[in-house]
Design an enzyme around this catalytic site. Structure first.
Site, PDB file in Angstrom:
ATOM      1  CB  CYS A 289      -0.877   0.024   1.264  1.00  0.00           C
ATOM      2  SG  CYS A 289      -1.883  -1.430   1.458  1.00  0.00           S
TER       3      CYS A 289
ATOM      4  NE  ARG B 136       4.433   1.465  -1.496  1.00  0.00           N
ATOM      5  CZ  ARG B 136       5.601   0.848  -1.272  1.00  0.00           C
ATOM      6  NH1 ARG B 136       6.607   1.065  -2.085  1.00  0.00           N
ATOM      7  NH2 ARG B 136       5.757   0.025  -0.268  1.00  0.00           N
TER       8      ARG B 136
ATOM      9  CD  GLU C 150       4.298  -8.969 -14.928  1.00  0.00           C
ATOM     10  OE1 GLU C 150       3.981  -8.771 -13.745  1.00  0.00           O
ATOM     11  OE2 GLU C 150       5.462  -8.908 -15.324  1.00  0.00           O
TER      12      GLU C 150
ATOM     13  CE  LYS D 180       7.945  -2.236 -10.106  1.00  0.00           C
ATOM     14  NZ  LYS D 180       8.280  -3.035 -11.311  1.00  0.00           N
TER      15      LYS D 180
ATOM     16  CG  HIS E 231      11.021 -34.589 -22.581  1.00  0.00           C
ATOM     17  ND1 HIS E 231      11.395 -35.905 -22.717  1.00  0.00           N
ATOM     18  CD2 HIS E 231      12.085 -33.860 -22.972  1.00  0.00           C
ATOM     19  CE1 HIS E 231      12.647 -35.971 -23.141  1.00  0.00           C
ATOM     20  NE2 HIS E 231      13.099 -34.745 -23.313  1.00  0.00           N
TER      21      HIS E 231
ATOM     22  CD1 TRP F 121      -3.215  -4.673  -4.837  1.00  0.00           C
ATOM     23  CD2 TRP F 121      -2.078  -5.920  -3.403  1.00  0.00           C
ATOM     24  NE1 TRP F 121      -3.069  -5.911  -5.406  1.00  0.00           N
ATOM     25  CE2 TRP F 121      -2.378  -6.704  -4.553  1.00  0.00           C
ATOM     26  CE3 TRP F 121      -1.380  -6.506  -2.371  1.00  0.00           C
ATOM     27  CZ2 TRP F 121      -1.979  -8.025  -4.683  1.00  0.00           C
ATOM     28  CZ3 TRP F 121      -0.961  -7.833  -2.504  1.00  0.00           C
ATOM     29  CH2 TRP F 121      -1.273  -8.566  -3.643  1.00  0.00           C
TER      30      TRP F 121
ATOM     31  CD  GLU G  71      11.092 -11.172 -17.201  1.00  0.00           C
ATOM     32  OE1 GLU G  71      10.840 -11.964 -16.262  1.00  0.00           O
ATOM     33  OE2 GLU G  71      10.681 -10.002 -17.216  1.00  0.00           O
TER      34      GLU G  71
ATOM     35  CG  ASN H 174       2.754  -0.638   3.101  1.00  0.00           C
ATOM     36  OD1 ASN H 174       2.129  -1.617   2.697  1.00  0.00           O
ATOM     37  ND2 ASN H 174       3.962  -0.333   2.674  1.00  0.00           N
ATOM     38  N   GLY H 175       1.242  -2.908   5.342  1.00  0.00           N
ATOM     39  CA  GLY H 175       1.834  -4.144   5.879  1.00  0.00           C
ATOM     40  C   GLY H 175       0.745  -5.074   6.373  1.00  0.00           C
TER      41      GLY H 175
END
Ligand code: AGP
Length: 607
Positions: A2, A27, A487, A602, A503, A73, A480, A99-100
């Site tokens: 956040c 964020r 995404e 992010k 395979h 978020w 990558e 935030n956390g």
């Protein structure tokens, strides 16, 4: 995860707070809110992106020179107005943004409820104002110190109490917080992007530290409530580096920034005539590096893929046994780390919870820890024994692009440094270093093909599945490339070692399942051509990334993107660029929210 902003000073707080959380929107952006004090609190919250909060505030002047704001978020509780920050206590005198994650919030909430406290949200955060309410006795700093001792987990907090409204109290543990020091004003934020418009002078808070900020200045206390002095850092970035410069998305801006990012990553670190590399952050441990007999790289996502490329470099050219682990796995298994094992954390943000936890696990087991990190002063950067900064400026787009090429470049430099301590000759080192210096120019060549790559993207934009294939150094590149596509476009894509197709995965191939082959003219080029034939013979469409001059590939591939020749170990750095552009244009053509893809953030600062 956040974004937090707090302001106290001579100016009206609301515009500064809104500007700040806009800069931090990457964020987290599922809801936001702010509280400003002007004899009483003015509170506003909104679900969705910050433009929704702007709409709620439009036309309603918010007076006040002290305030806090938050962009969220969700981790505990859905994105709703009730769950948006700031959160209050029963008395309505306290505002908190966080935030956390508070890991023991359920027990705290139950005991608070048992003592009559009422909650309106599902969040973990809401226990904090109620705890402060219980212990507050006229001194907010003491109250916050007491409450912090009850909390378990990771948190960056900003707190205002109506009985002491001329100050904001901030706490840092596990989530980033910086203090911006301006003339007669102070700004606290989760990172520099929200601060540099107002000041370049910042203090990075460390875990356990608590600060009180006022328009007249600040006080900082350590975990034992002792007043401490901290160094003031000057931020290098100018504001345009932290904002779009004419590009439609941060991602495209950052893709095109890569020549400069590579230059910034290598600046001052190559002593080409002697075939040597110098990292300032390694000066104190340069002899320790000679003793390393194994390197375990821990990282997540794109950083993990850069680490995979580094593994090939380190083993082939430095003779150092290396392996790469997902940090989320490393932290929970019992890694066998010898006394001469070094653990290298690769992380753009320096705040990824899994990678941070892996560093702490490695340290707990006595391993020597190194870091390759972009964000100066970030937690991982400060917790490893020694580190290398990327110096590539903020990477705002959720999809990591310039960080990947910078990380792979720095791993190439590290390969030379360790190699020269071992078997690598000066001549071999000089060849690698001279080629690294040419990378920015070679990336420029690739970027000039952006329109051509956009046209290829248009041909494949409706595909629902993609296979990305590569061998050796470009097996990581394949992974990558697949990550980039999935995404931001939400299209299913998988990266494989080319040799693995027969395979099993080959069964998926048909005319509706295109493959992207990373097949530069290297030691396994012919092998890749054979794999391409296998796919072609099953009507699979092929986009090939190959070295200029390898025109024979056009007989097999439906579309070909050429990259300049370079050393095999450096091909991931060049080959990644067309893959980034391909993913970007497919996502943009499909009207995806390229910079803020759904479900992602992010900086993943929680598990
Ligand atoms: C990559 O495009 C993603 N944004 C994600 O995989 C990212 O690389 C990962 O979360 C690691 O982040 P870090 O480099 O900041 O630690």
């Amino acid at each position: 995860m956040c974004g937090i902003v707090g302001y106290v000073g001579r100016k009206e707080a609301a515009p500064i707070l809104l500007d700040g959380i806009r800069k931090l929107e990457y964020r987290g952006y599922d809801s936001s809110g702010l509280s400003v004090w002007d004899g009483d609190f003015s509170d506003f919250k909104a679900v969705g992106k910050i433009c929704e909060l702007d709409k709620k505030i439009a036309g309603r002047p918010i007076a006040g020179r002290v305030g806090i704001a938050h962009t969220r978020w969700a981790t505990h509780g859905r994105p709703t107005e009730e769950n948006a920050h700031p959160h209050l206590d029963c008395s309505g005198k306290i505002r908190v943004v966080h935030n956390g994650i508070i890991e023991n919030y359920q027990a705290l909430k139950t005991s608070l409820r048992d003592r009559g406290h009422e909650f309106i949200s599902e969040t973990d955060t809401e226990v904090i104002p109620h705890l402060i309410e219980e212990v507050y006795d006229g001194d907010i700093i003491s109250a916050v110190m007491a409450v912090v001792g009850m909390l378990e987990g990771a948190y960056g907090l900003a707190i205002i109490h109506a009985d002491e409204p001329d100050k904001i109290v901030v706490v840092k543990r596990g989530s980033p917080l910086i203090l911006g020091i301006g003339p007669e004003e102070m700004i606290v934020a989760s990172d520099a992007a929200a601060v540099i418009r107002y000041t370049r002078d910042v203090i990075y808070l460390e875990d356990g530290e608590i600060a009180e900020i006022k328009d007249s200045g600040y006080r900082i206390f350590d975990g034992q409530a002792r007043a401490i002095e901290k160094n003031i850092h000057s931020i290098e970035w100018d504001i345009e580096r932290a904002e779009k410069s004419g590009y439609p998305h941060f991602m495209l801006k950052e893709i095109f920034e890569q020549p400069r990012a590579i230059e910034d990553s290598i600046r001052g670190r190559i002593i080409a005539e002697e075939g040597l590399v110098k990292f300032g952050g390694f000066d104190a441990i340069i002899d320790k590096l000679r003793e390393i007999d194994r390197l375990v790289i821990v990282a997540c996502g794109t950083a993990y893929h850069a680490g995979l490329a580094g593994e090939y470099m380190l083993e082939e050219h430095a003779g150092v046994p290396a392996e790469v682990e997902w940090a989320s796995e490393f932290r929970y298994r019992s890694p066998a780390l010898g006394p001469s094992t070094a653990v290298l954390a690769v992380s753009q943000s320096g705040e990824t919870a899994d990678t941070l936890a892996a560093v702490r696990e490695a340290r707990a087991r006595g391993a020597f820890t190194l870091g390759i990190v972009n964000v100066v002063g970030s937690t991982i950067a400060r917790e490893v024994d020694a580190g290398i900064y990327n110096h590539i400026g903020p990477e705002i787009s959720v999809a990591s692009t310039k960080a990947f090429t910078s990380q792979a470049t720095i791993l190439a430099l590290l390969t030379v440094l360790l190699g020269r301590q071992r078997r690598m000759t000066q001549g071999a080192a000089r060849e690698i270093l001279e080629e690294i210096k040419l990378l920015p120019f070679k990336i420029e060549t690739i970027l000039k093909q952006s329109d051509y790559i956009a046209a290829i993207a248009a041909k494949y934009r409706d595909a629902e599945h993609f296979a990305y294939l590569g061998r050796k150094y470009n097996q990581p590149t394949a992974r990558e490339g697949a990550l980039k596509l999935k995404e931001i476009s939400y299209i299913h894509a998988e990266g494989f070692a080319s040799g693995e197709m027969k395979h099993g995965p080959l069964a998926m191939i048909d005319e509706d399942f295109p493959s992207v082959f990373i097949a530069p003219r290297d030691s396994v080029y012919e092998k890749n051509l054979s794999n391409m034939e296998e796919i072609k013979s099953r009507d699979g469409r092929i986009i090939a990334i190959t070295t200029e001059g390898s025109n024979e590939i056009e007989v097999i591939a439906d579309d070909v993107i050429y990259i300049p020749p370079t050393l095999e170990m450096l091909t991931p750095i060049l080959a990644a660029v067309p893959l980034q552009l391909l993913a970007y244009y497919i996502a943009a053509l499909n009207d995806r929210d390229v910079d803020k893809p759904r479900n992602l953030a992010k900086s993943v600062t929680v598990e």
